[in-house]
Design a protein around this motif. Structure first.
Motif, short mmCIF file in Angstrom:
data_model
loop_
_atom_site.label_atom_id
_atom_site.label_comp_id
_atom_site.label_asym_id
_atom_site.label_seq_id
_atom_site.Cartn_x
_atom_site.Cartn_y
_atom_site.Cartn_z
N HIS A 15 0.83 -1.21 0.00
CA HIS A 15 0.00 0.00 0.00
C HIS A 15 0.87 1.26 0.00
CE1 HIS A 15 -4.19 -1.32 0.34
NE2 HIS A 15 -3.76 -2.33 1.07
N LEU A 16 1.97 1.23 0.75
CA LEU A 16 2.88 2.38 0.76
C LEU A 16 3.46 2.64 -0.62
CD1 LEU A 16 4.90 1.91 4.09
CD2 LEU A 16 3.23 3.69 3.57
N TYR A 17 3.72 1.58 -1.37
CA TYR A 17 4.26 1.72 -2.72
C TYR A 17 3.28 2.46 -3.63
CZ TYR A 17 5.68 0.46 -7.45
OH TYR A 17 6.03 0.51 -8.79
N PHE A 18 1.99 2.14 -3.53
CA PHE A 18 0.99 2.75 -4.40
C PHE A 18 0.49 4.10 -3.87
CE2 PHE A 18 0.48 -1.69 -5.80
CZ PHE A 18 0.52 -1.51 -7.18
N TYR A 19 0.78 4.39 -2.61
CA TYR A 19 0.23 5.60 -1.98
C TYR A 19 0.52 6.89 -2.75
CZ TYR A 19 -0.88 9.06 1.60
OH TYR A 19 -1.40 10.13 2.27
N PRO A 20 1.76 7.16 -3.19
CA PRO A 20 2.04 8.42 -3.90
C PRO A 20 1.27 8.55 -5.21
CG PRO A 20 4.08 7.39 -3.16
CD PRO A 20 3.00 6.37 -2.99
N GLY A 25 -8.52 1.50 -11.86
CA GLY A 25 -9.29 0.92 -12.94
C GLY A 25 -9.22 -0.59 -13.03
N TRP A 26 -8.76 -1.25 -11.97
CA TRP A 26 -8.72 -2.71 -11.99
C TRP A 26 -10.14 -3.27 -11.97
CZ3 TRP A 26 -4.75 -2.82 -7.38
CH2 TRP A 26 -3.54 -2.26 -7.83
N ILE A 27 -11.05 -2.54 -11.32
CA ILE A 27 -12.48 -2.85 -11.38
C ILE A 27 -13.21 -1.53 -11.61
CG2 ILE A 27 -12.42 -4.90 -9.92
CD1 ILE A 27 -13.29 -3.23 -7.58
N PRO A 28 -14.40 -1.54 -12.25
CA PRO A 28 -15.14 -0.29 -12.49
C PRO A 28 -15.46 0.44 -11.19
CG PRO A 28 -16.08 -2.11 -13.74
CD PRO A 28 -15.08 -2.71 -12.80
N GLN A 29 -15.50 1.79 -11.25
CA GLN A 29 -15.74 2.58 -10.04
C GLN A 29 -17.09 2.28 -9.41
OE1 GLN A 29 -14.91 6.61 -9.59
NE2 GLN A 29 -12.78 6.43 -10.19
N SER A 30 -18.10 2.07 -10.22
CA SER A 30 -19.41 1.68 -9.69
C SER A 30 -19.68 0.26 -10.15
CB SER A 30 -20.50 2.64 -10.18
OG SER A 30 -20.29 3.93 -9.68
N SER A 31 -19.17 -0.68 -9.39
CA SER A 31 -19.23 -2.08 -9.80
C SER A 31 -20.00 -2.91 -8.79
CB SER A 31 -17.82 -2.64 -9.96
OG SER A 31 -17.86 -4.03 -10.19
N THR A 56 -14.24 5.73 -0.49
CA THR A 56 -14.03 4.98 0.76
C THR A 56 -15.20 4.07 1.13
OG1 THR A 56 -14.91 6.86 2.03
CG2 THR A 56 -12.51 6.74 1.75
N HIS A 57 -16.33 4.23 0.43
CA HIS A 57 -17.48 3.38 0.78
C HIS A 57 -18.37 3.17 -0.43
CE1 HIS A 57 -21.28 2.13 2.74
NE2 HIS A 57 -20.47 1.61 3.64
N TRP A 58 -18.93 1.96 -0.52
CA TRP A 58 -19.84 1.60 -1.61
C TRP A 58 -21.14 1.10 -1.02
CZ3 TRP A 58 -14.74 1.39 -1.56
CH2 TRP A 58 -14.02 1.78 -2.70
N CYS A 81 -7.05 -12.28 6.24
CA CYS A 81 -7.14 -12.32 4.78
C CYS A 81 -8.31 -11.49 4.27
CB CYS A 81 -7.29 -13.77 4.30
SG CYS A 81 -5.79 -14.76 4.50
N PHE A 82 -9.43 -11.53 4.98
CA PHE A 82 -10.60 -10.76 4.56
C PHE A 82 -10.29 -9.26 4.57
CE2 PHE A 82 -14.45 -8.38 5.90
CZ PHE A 82 -15.19 -8.55 4.75
N PHE A 83 -9.67 -8.77 5.65
CA PHE A 83 -9.39 -7.34 5.74
C PHE A 83 -8.24 -6.91 4.82
CE2 PHE A 83 -12.06 -7.61 9.50
CZ PHE A 83 -12.77 -6.43 9.40
N ILE A 84 -7.34 -7.83 4.53
CA ILE A 84 -6.29 -7.52 3.55
C ILE A 84 -6.91 -7.33 2.17
CG2 ILE A 84 -4.36 -8.55 2.27
CD1 ILE A 84 -3.36 -9.68 4.95
N ILE A 85 -7.79 -8.25 1.79
CA ILE A 85 -8.49 -8.12 0.50
C ILE A 85 -9.32 -6.84 0.46
CG2 ILE A 85 -10.27 -9.14 -0.97
CD1 ILE A 85 -9.31 -11.90 0.03
N LEU A 86 -10.03 -6.59 1.55
CA LEU A 86 -10.89 -5.41 1.64
C LEU A 86 -10.08 -4.12 1.50
CD1 LEU A 86 -13.97 -5.24 2.14
CD2 LEU A 86 -13.46 -4.68 4.51
N SER A 87 -8.85 -4.12 2.01
CA SER A 87 -8.03 -2.91 1.99
C SER A 87 -7.62 -2.50 0.58
CB SER A 87 -6.77 -3.11 2.85
OG SER A 87 -5.86 -4.02 2.25
N TRP A 88 -7.76 -3.42 -0.40
CA TRP A 88 -7.34 -3.12 -1.77
C TRP A 88 -8.47 -2.64 -2.66
CZ3 TRP A 88 -2.58 -2.43 -3.42
CH2 TRP A 88 -1.53 -2.92 -2.64
N ILE A 89 -9.68 -2.55 -2.13
CA ILE A 89 -10.81 -2.15 -2.98
C ILE A 89 -10.63 -0.73 -3.50
CG2 ILE A 89 -13.28 -1.62 -2.96
CD1 ILE A 89 -13.72 -4.03 -1.20
#
Length: 222
Positions: A23-28, A111-117, A36-38, A96-104
Motif C-alpha cells: 500500500h505504501l508503494y501505491f500511496y504516492p 481501474g482494476w475494477i469499475p468505479q461503480s461495480s 471509501t465506501h460503496w 485475509c478478509f481485511f487484507i483483500i478489503l483494503s485493496w478495494i
C-alpha cells in the motif's frame, strides 16, 4: 511459546507487513480524494482523503496484535488452548478478509475494477456470508471465555447456557451467512430492498441469539 505457534504468528504478521508495504508503494500514485465506501448497489457513496488507505491497510496488523494479546489477558485464557485450531483459522480468515478489503480503493482508483461495480458488494457479502457459515460450524466447539464467542451475560454466568447458546448460535450464523450470500447474488433484483433485508438478517440473528440465551438461562427453553 512453542515453535509451531511462533511460526504461525510470524507468518501472519509478515503477510500483514507485506500488505502494508505494498500500500505504501501505491500511496504516492493515489489522488488526494479517494472513494471509501460503496452501497449495496455498488455505487460509491462516500469519499475521503487518501491517507485513509494507510489506516485500512494497517488494520489487519492492528487486529493481529489484538488477537495475540486476547488469550493472555482473558481470565479464561486457558480455553483458547482447547480451541487453538479454531482460533488460528479465525485469525487467518479475518486477516485475509481485511487484507483483500483494503485493496478495494486502489482497485477502483487504478481501474482494476469499475468505479461503480456490483462486484464489490457481491464480493463483500459473499465473503462475509461464507465466513458466517464457516463460523457457524465451529461455534459449538468454543469453550467458555470472556473474549471470543457469543458473550451474553447469561452464557458467561452458566456453562450449560454457554453450550446451548453456541449450538443455537452456530445454526443462526449459518442461516445469516446463507441470507447474506443470497442478498449478494440477488442485489440486482432486490435493489433498494437489499439494505433493509440485510439489516433484518443481521440484527434479527443477533437479537435471536441473545433472546435464546436468556430463555435457556431462565429455564424457558428445554
Amino acid at each position: 511459546m512453542k515453535t509451531k505457534e511462533k511460526k504461525f504468528w510470524l507468518t501472519i504478521a509478515l503477510l500483514c507487513l507485506i500488505n502494508f508495504a505494498a500500500h505504501l508503494y501505491f500511496y504516492p500514485k493515489l489522488p488526494q480524494t479517494i472513494p471509501t465506501h460503496w452501497g449495496v448497489s455498488g455505487q460509491i457513496d462516500a469519499y475521503g482523503p487518501r491517507w485513509t488507505t494507510l489506516v485500512f491497510s494497517g488494520l489487519p496488523l492492528g487486529m493481529l496484535v489484538t488477537f495475540y494479546f486476547i488469550p493472555k489477558i482473558d481470565p479464561k485464557g486457558e480455553a483458547y488452548k482447547k480451541i487453538q485450531g479454531l482460533w488460528h483459522n479465525f485469525i487467518i480468515a479475518t486477516s485475509c478478509f481485511f487484507i483483500i478489503l483494503s485493496w478495494i480503493t486502489e482497485a477502483t482508483v487504478f481501474g482494476w475494477i469499475p468505479q461503480s461495480s456490483k462486484v464489490i458488494p457481491l464480493l463483500i457479502l459473499c465473503t462475509v456470508g461464507v465466513g458466517l457459515i464457516a463460523l457457524g460450524n465451529y461455534l459449538p466447539r468454543v469453550r467458555q471465555n470472556y473474549s471470543f464467542g457469543i458473550k451474553t451475560p447469561w452464557a458467561l454466568a452458566d456453562e450449560h447456557c454457554w453450550q446451548r447458546t453456541h449450538r443455537m448460535g452456530g445454526i443462526t450464523s449459518i442461516f445469516m451467512g446463507v441470507g447474506l450470500i443470497i442478498c449478494g447474488l440477488a442485489s440486482d433484483i432486490l435493489q433498494a430492498l437489499a439494505t433493509p433485508i440485510l439489516t433484518v438478517i443481521l440484527l434479527g440473528g443477533v437479537v435471536w441469539m441473545y433472546l435464546y440465551s436468556y430463555l435457556v438461562y431462565a429455564g424457558k427453553m428445554r
